[in-house]
Design a protein around this motif. Structure first.
Motif, mmCIF file in Angstrom:
data_model
loop_
_atom_site.group_PDB
_atom_site.id
_atom_site.type_symbol
_atom_site.label_atom_id
_atom_site.label_comp_id
_atom_site.label_asym_id
_atom_site.label_seq_id
_atom_site.Cartn_x
_atom_site.Cartn_y
_atom_site.Cartn_z
ATOM 1 N N GLN A 70 -49.870 -82.862 -9.419
ATOM 2 C CA GLN A 70 -50.203 -81.808 -8.110
ATOM 3 C C GLN A 70 -51.628 -80.800 -8.531
ATOM 4 O O GLN A 70 -52.550 -80.942 -7.901
ATOM 5 N N ALA A 71 -51.889 -80.024 -9.277
ATOM 6 C CA ALA A 71 -52.479 -79.179 -10.214
ATOM 7 C C ALA A 71 -54.148 -79.931 -10.728
ATOM 8 O O ALA A 71 -54.871 -79.618 -9.921
ATOM 9 N N ILE A 72 -53.718 -81.173 -11.072
ATOM 10 C CA ILE A 72 -55.290 -81.925 -10.583
ATOM 11 C C ILE A 72 -55.872 -82.481 -10.036
ATOM 12 O O ILE A 72 -56.837 -81.801 -10.011
ATOM 13 N N CYS A 73 -54.912 -82.398 -8.727
ATOM 14 C CA CYS A 73 -55.358 -82.731 -7.309
ATOM 15 C C CYS A 73 -55.947 -81.925 -6.854
ATOM 16 O O CYS A 73 -56.862 -81.701 -6.328
ATOM 17 N N ASP A 74 -55.394 -80.602 -7.401
ATOM 18 C CA ASP A 74 -55.678 -78.939 -6.499
ATOM 19 C C ASP A 74 -57.481 -78.781 -7.191
ATOM 20 O O ASP A 74 -58.352 -78.683 -6.521
ATOM 21 N N GLN A 75 -57.225 -78.827 -8.147
ATOM 22 C CA GLN A 75 -58.610 -78.833 -9.366
ATOM 23 C C GLN A 75 -59.426 -79.729 -8.527
ATOM 24 O O GLN A 75 -60.961 -79.558 -8.378
ATOM 25 N N TRP A 76 -59.211 -81.055 -8.845
ATOM 26 C CA TRP A 76 -60.288 -82.066 -7.858
ATOM 27 C C TRP A 76 -61.257 -81.599 -6.865
ATOM 28 O O TRP A 76 -62.146 -81.683 -6.402
ATOM 29 N N ASP A 77 -59.826 -81.484 -5.866
ATOM 30 C CA ASP A 77 -60.321 -81.024 -4.281
ATOM 31 C C ASP A 77 -60.920 -79.757 -4.162
ATOM 32 O O ASP A 77 -62.374 -79.713 -3.421
ATOM 33 N N ASN A 78 -60.336 -78.772 -5.409
ATOM 34 C CA ASN A 78 -61.544 -77.694 -5.469
ATOM 35 C C ASN A 78 -63.137 -78.167 -6.015
ATOM 36 O O ASN A 78 -64.194 -77.475 -5.566
ATOM 37 N N LEU A 79 -63.023 -78.423 -7.224
ATOM 38 C CA LEU A 79 -64.325 -79.511 -7.607
ATOM 39 C C LEU A 79 -65.244 -79.957 -6.922
ATOM 40 O O LEU A 79 -66.208 -79.674 -6.641
ATOM 41 N N GLY A 80 -64.688 -80.527 -6.197
ATOM 42 C CA GLY A 80 -65.901 -81.596 -4.726
ATOM 43 C C GLY A 80 -66.051 -79.896 -3.659
ATOM 44 O O GLY A 80 -67.545 -80.122 -2.855
ATOM 45 N N THR A 81 -65.061 -79.267 -3.238
ATOM 46 C CA THR A 81 -65.993 -78.504 -2.335
ATOM 47 C C THR A 81 -67.068 -77.429 -4.082
ATOM 48 O O THR A 81 -68.256 -77.352 -2.490
ATOM 49 N N LEU A 82 -66.697 -76.891 -4.360
ATOM 50 C CA LEU A 82 -67.870 -75.876 -5.155
ATOM 51 C C LEU A 82 -68.241 -77.109 -5.611
ATOM 52 O O LEU A 82 -69.921 -76.327 -5.204
ATOM 53 N N THR A 83 -69.029 -78.367 -5.753
ATOM 54 C CA THR A 83 -70.232 -78.822 -5.899
ATOM 55 C C THR A 83 -70.691 -79.380 -4.819
ATOM 56 O O THR A 83 -71.776 -79.500 -5.021
ATOM 57 N N GLN A 84 -70.153 -79.556 -3.815
ATOM 58 C CA GLN A 84 -70.480 -79.824 -2.244
ATOM 59 C C GLN A 84 -71.630 -78.008 -2.313
ATOM 60 O O GLN A 84 -72.262 -77.777 -1.545
ATOM 61 N N LYS A 85 -70.859 -77.015 -2.607
ATOM 62 C CA LYS A 85 -70.991 -75.654 -2.115
ATOM 63 C C LYS A 85 -72.973 -75.257 -3.154
ATOM 64 O O LYS A 85 -74.171 -74.601 -2.899
ATOM 65 N N ARG A 86 -72.421 -75.611 -4.575
ATOM 66 C CA ARG A 86 -73.266 -75.464 -4.951
ATOM 67 C C ARG A 86 -74.738 -76.409 -4.706
ATOM 68 O O ARG A 86 -75.972 -76.090 -4.819
ATOM 69 N N ARG A 87 -75.201 -77.391 -4.443
ATOM 70 C CA ARG A 87 -76.128 -78.616 -3.781
ATOM 71 C C ARG A 87 -76.548 -78.455 -2.740
ATOM 72 O O ARG A 87 -77.487 -78.080 -2.810
ATOM 73 N N ASP A 88 -75.407 -77.354 -1.732
ATOM 74 C CA ASP A 88 -76.588 -77.342 -0.914
ATOM 75 C C ASP A 88 -77.253 -75.597 -0.610
ATOM 76 O O ASP A 88 -78.465 -75.613 -0.471
ATOM 77 N N ALA A 89 -76.986 -74.870 -1.680
ATOM 78 C CA ALA A 89 -77.689 -73.928 -2.561
ATOM 79 C C ALA A 89 -78.799 -74.223 -3.382
ATOM 80 O O ALA A 89 -79.479 -73.774 -2.669
ATOM 81 N N LEU A 90 -78.440 -75.336 -4.397
ATOM 82 C CA LEU A 90 -79.819 -75.805 -4.712
ATOM 83 C C LEU A 90 -80.855 -75.981 -4.173
ATOM 84 O O LEU A 90 -82.185 -76.577 -4.280
ATOM 85 N N GLU A 91 -80.391 -76.907 -2.811
ATOM 86 C CA GLU A 91 -81.201 -77.764 -2.026
ATOM 87 C C GLU A 91 -81.923 -76.377 -1.272
ATOM 88 O O GLU A 91 -83.409 -76.944 -0.918
ATOM 89 N N ARG A 92 -81.508 -75.264 -1.340
ATOM 90 C CA ARG A 92 -82.666 -74.571 -0.202
ATOM 91 C C ARG A 92 -83.423 -73.903 -0.781
ATOM 92 O O ARG A 92 -84.601 -73.573 -0.749
ATOM 93 N N MET A 93 -82.629 -73.909 -2.702
ATOM 94 C CA MET A 93 -83.823 -73.185 -3.328
ATOM 95 C C MET A 93 -85.021 -74.410 -3.874
ATOM 96 O O MET A 93 -86.275 -73.879 -4.296
ATOM 97 N N GLU A 94 -84.656 -75.231 -3.773
ATOM 98 C CA GLU A 94 -85.923 -76.965 -4.135
ATOM 99 C C GLU A 94 -87.195 -76.336 -3.616
ATOM 100 O O GLU A 94 -87.532 -76.951 -3.826
ATOM 101 N N LYS A 95 -86.715 -76.296 -1.930
ATOM 102 C CA LYS A 95 -88.231 -75.821 -1.344
ATOM 103 C C LYS A 95 -89.170 -75.243 -1.776
ATOM 104 O O LYS A 95 -90.311 -75.396 -1.925
#
Length: 916
Positions: A506-531
């Protein structure tokens, strides 16, 4: 047999008795004997008869029956003549009628006192005497007396009322010899006594004293008698006989001692009085012997019944205790605990159960032997108490074996389950550890805002780096799903540490979900900066793009090379080796990919050198360095030979297991058919035994010894089976015989040979008890085998009828139905060999019956319909007397004293239903 009184030819019948006719008194004593015994002609023991075995019962001689004879009846003084002896004997009876005679030659001449004497002796009324005093009146009275004597079976030879001379021998030779044999048998154990005749053998008085002591040891102390005191010995015997045995003194001690050859007839007459006095004891002794024999048979049978009940109870109790243990299917959490359970079960099969198998077999043998003895002793069949029939024990045993088989299957299934759980748990921990190591710091990295102050080039680098991370993250998706699948399978298999596995998963799955959420947030930020940021180092990006998958491949390779496995055969191990060889074949291509990646890094450094750029110690797109790639590559190269060695070791172990399988199979494939052949051979022996029973028994014992000697092969096979189980090898494609098959066949073989031996033993018992010859038994078996159409040891009813007809039976339907109820009481529709033998021997067998036992008790009871405890204790040995007293019911008839017992009901119960 009659006793003849012989005389020379005399005058014609019709004259009164002459003076020598006194010897007819011997014939009168015979009448007296018949009155006492109520039997046929006098039956002294024959000279050719074997001595009766002495029993432990006390002699049955009554105490003094009446007032001692008057001294006047004794003969003393001058030399005793035969006439004086007979006169004394007659007076001992006539005084009961209030009269006596003075001279036997004169006082019997008119026949009146002779008729009176006969009435006293016989207890019967004779025809009315003629009262006249004429000669024809006297002749008529004497003839009435002689006719009465002859009517009692006494043979009178050449004697008539008119005879003047009566001579010859008083007793026939056979009767005399019979009385002599009786005296010899009774006095044989006594020192200084050797009875050879009826004159000199009695001179020292010891023979008379021995006769008395033999029957009434309380009257004479034989040890104190002296051979050199014949007069004292004779007088002691005369006085004791007169005082306590109601035998008048007919002889004179001095006359006997001082005469070279005492009168034979006188002594014979006197000794015959002792025979009559002790005859009741002889009869009682015979009756008591019969009762003792019957009771001994009953007691032995009851002991066998009690032993059967005890053994059956112990065996059923053991089964009752064992079944719950085998039904307990609560598993253990660890492999070691379950292996201990398997070891306990193995000890049960090898140490605890075999003695019980022998007990079960012995119980069946004891039951069959007991039933045979009951049939031979004409007793009813033994019916064990409720729940202890042989069929009940067999049913309980089958239930035990069913539970036992289920328990073993469960044990092996549990061990396989735990083995798989152990493998899955280890795999889960390994993959979880690798994943947790990979995710360590990833959340912090994804949460950084380093792009806020970064240049475009740095942002692009961060974006590409993030893309590489996403690629890496996607590559780890399968691992996370595999971890979750392993946790799910561990839960489904009821792993004992499922809680910790679930928590970690459960800890691994929760961490995996959190990593997915954080990854998506960071991608959104970097794409904004990429312009805003456009400068990207393509080479570093290319390095990152190729290094990340390669690094992923390296991680997968390391993971695969360190992966654990579970195999059960050489083929499965070979499959792993093949896969490993295929992996090694991809290493050259991977090495080329590694060179290309290292070439990109070299190009970056070349550009830096060419354009004077500062060297990049790190790649902004990836955290991996060329050194990391090389380090992991070196690790893969080291793990490959290590994996080779481990697989080769596993192959060697599986090859050892395969050898164990083949070794077990080779023995099992030899033992299994051997046992099956022996079972069939024993079956054929049971159906076709030939020769004498002793020869059959010797052959069967040899077979039994051969089987016992073969046990070492079974033990070796058990050892190989244990090695297989210790190696966790549970299947064997090289044989159809499992250890369980071998055990069951072995137990069946032991039981079969034991039952066949028991059948022959019972035939020996039947032959010896029924008096059958070996030829008769062979004839019975040959007839049985001829009509045993199916060769299964049983005849169908039609075959049995044909068999009886072949042996001379003329059977109607009713008679055949009666015989079938005897040989097939359970209506099974077949006739076994033992039932056939019992029927054939029972037709002519002589066994004791309830009527015989009743007649014997009647003698001990003095012709009464009841018997008292005192009489039983007096007539029987102590143990058997108390046995009867405990089991006899009170007598309910009228006129019986308190405590009287019903021996008729007891005798009938001996041949009725068993109490057990």
């Amino acid at each position: 047999m009659g006793i003849g009184l012989r005389v020379p030819p005399a005058r014609s019948r019709g004259q009164p008795l002459g003076r020598p006719a006194v010897t007819i008194i011997i014939g009168l004593s015979i009448v007296e004997r018949r009155k006492q015994t109520q039997r046929g002609p006098v039956d002294f023991p024959r000279s050719h008869s074997a001595p009766v075995a002495e029993r432990e019962c006390k002699p049955r001689i009554s105490a003094a029956r009446s007032t001692p004879a008057s001294p006047s009846s004794a003969v003393s003084g001058s030399r005793t003549t035969p006439c004086q002896t007979f006169t004394a004997w007659c007076n001992s009876h006539l005084r009961k009628a209030g009269t006596q005679i003075e001279n036997i030659e004169d006082d019997f001449r008119n026949g009146l006192k002779l008729m009176l004497l006969l009435e006293v002796i016989s207890g019967e009324r004779l025809p009315r005497p003629d009262k006249g005093k004429m000669r024809f009146h006297k002749i008529a009275n004497v003839n009435k007396a002689l006719d009465f004597i002859a009517s009692k079976g006494v043979k009178l030879v050449s004697i008539g009322a008119e005879g003047e001379e009566v001579a010859g021998r008083v007793l026939e030779t056979s009767a005399k010899e019979g009385l002599l044999l009786w005296c010899q048998r009774k006095t044989a154990p006594y020192r200084n006594v050797n009875v050879q005749n009826f004159h000199t053998s009695w001179k020292d008085g010891l023979a008379l004293c021995a006769l008395i002591h033999r029957h009434r040891p309380d009257l004479i102390d034989y040890a104190k008698l002296r051979k050199d005191d014949p007069v004292g010995n004779l007088n002691t015997a005369f006085e004791v006989a007169e005082k306590y045995l109601d035998i008048p003194k007919m002889l004179d001690a001095e006359d006997i001692v001082n005469t070279p050859k005492p009168d034979e007839k006188a002594i014979m007459t006197y000794v015959s009085c002792f025979y009559h006095a002790f005859a009741g004891a002889e009869q009682a002794e015979t009756a008591a012997n019969r009762i003792c024999k019957v009771l001994a048979v009953n007691q032995e049978n009851e002991k066998l019944m009690e032993e059967y009940e005890k053994l059956a109870s112990e065996l059923l109790e053991w089964i009752r205790r064992t079944v719950p243990w085998l039904e307990n299917r609560v598993g253990e959490p660890s492999m070691s605990a379950m292996q201990r359970k398997l070891e306990d079960f193995r000890d049960y099969r090898r140490l605890h159960k075999p003695p019980r198998v022998q007990e079960k077999c012995q119980l069946e043998i004891n039951f069959n032997t007991l039933q045979t003895k009951l049939r031979l002793s004409h007793r009813p069949a033994f019916m064990p108490s409720e729940g202890k029939l042989v069929s009940d024990i067999a049913n309980a045993w089958r239930g035990l074996e069913q539970v036992e088989k289920g328990y073993e299957d469960w044990l092996l299934s549990e061990i396989r389950r735990l083995q798989r759980l152990q493998h899955l748990a280890e795999k889960f921990r390994q993959k979880a550890s690798l994943h947790e190591a990979w995710t360590r710091g990833k959340e912090e990295m994804l949460s950084q805002r380093d792009y806020d102050s970064a240049s475009l080039q740095e942002v692009r680098a961060l974006l590409r780096r993030h893309e590489a991370f996403e690629s890496d993250l996607a590559a780890h998706q399968d691992r996370v799903e595999h971890i979750a699948a392993l946790a799910q399978e561990l839960n489904e298999l009821d792993y004992h540490e499922a809680a910790s596995v679930n928590s970690r998963c459960q800890a691994i799955c929760d961490q995996w979900d959190n990593l997915g959420t954080l990854t998506q947030k960071r991608r959104d930020a970097l794409e904004r900066m990429e312009k805003l940021l456009e400068t990207i180092d393509q080479l570093q990006l290319e390095f990152a793009r190729r290094a990340a998958p390669f690094n992923n491949w390296l991680d997968g390779a390391v993971e695969d090379l360190q992966d654990v496995w579970l195999v059960h055969s050489v083929e499965e191990t070979q499959s792993l080796l093949t896969a490993h060889d295929q992996f090694k074949a991809t290493l050259p291509e991977a090495d080329r990919e590694r060179g290309a990646i290292m070439g990109i890094q070299g190009e970056i450094q070349k550009i830096c050198q060419t354009y004077g750029l500062r060297p990049f110690s790190t790649n902004p797109y990836i955290t991996l360095s060329p050194q990391d790639i090389n380090t992991k590559w070196d690790m893969v190269r080291k793990l490959v030979p290590s994996r080779d060695q481990t697989l080769q070791e596993e192959l060697a172990r599986q090859q050892v297991n395969e050898r164990l399988r083949r070794q077990f199979a080779a023995q099992a494939n030899a033992i299994g058919p051997w046992i099956q052949a022996k079972v069939e051979e024993v079956g054929r022996l049971a159906a076709g035994l030939a020769g004498s029973l002793e020869e059959q028994m010797a052959g069967l014992r040899q077979q039994e010894q051969n089987i016992i000697n073969y046990k070492t092969n079974i033990d070796r096979l058990e050892g190989d089976h244990q090695l297989l189980q210790e190696s966790l090898v549970f299947d064997n494609k090289h044989t159809v015989y499992s250890m369980e098959h071998i055990r069951v066949g072995w137990e069946q073989l032991l039981t079969s040979i034991a039952r066949t031996i028991n059948e022959v033993e019972n035939q020996v018992l039947t032959r010896d008890a029924k008096g059958l010859s070996q030829e008769q038994l062979n004839e019975f078996r040959a007839s049985f085998n001829h009509f045993d159409r199916k060769r299964n040891g049983m005849m169908e009813p039609d075959d049995f009828r044909a068999c009886l007809i072949s042996m001379g039976y003329d059977l109607g339907e009713v008679e055949f139905a009666r015989i079938m109820t005897m040989v097939d009481p359970n209506a099974a529709g077949v006739v076994t060999f033992q039932a056939f033998i019992d029927f054939m021997t029972r037709e002519t067998a002589e066994t004791d019956t309830a009527e015989q036992v009743v007649a014997s008790f009647k003698i001990l009871a003095g012709d009464k319909n009841y018997i008292t405890p005192e009489e039983l204790r007096r007539e029987l040995p102590a143990e058997q007397a108390e046995y009867c007293i405990r089991r006899m019911v009170p007598y309910k008839g009228s006129g019986a004293p308190a405590g009287a017992l019903d021996y008729v009901a007891f005798s009938s119960a001996l041949y009725g239903e068993s109490d057990l």
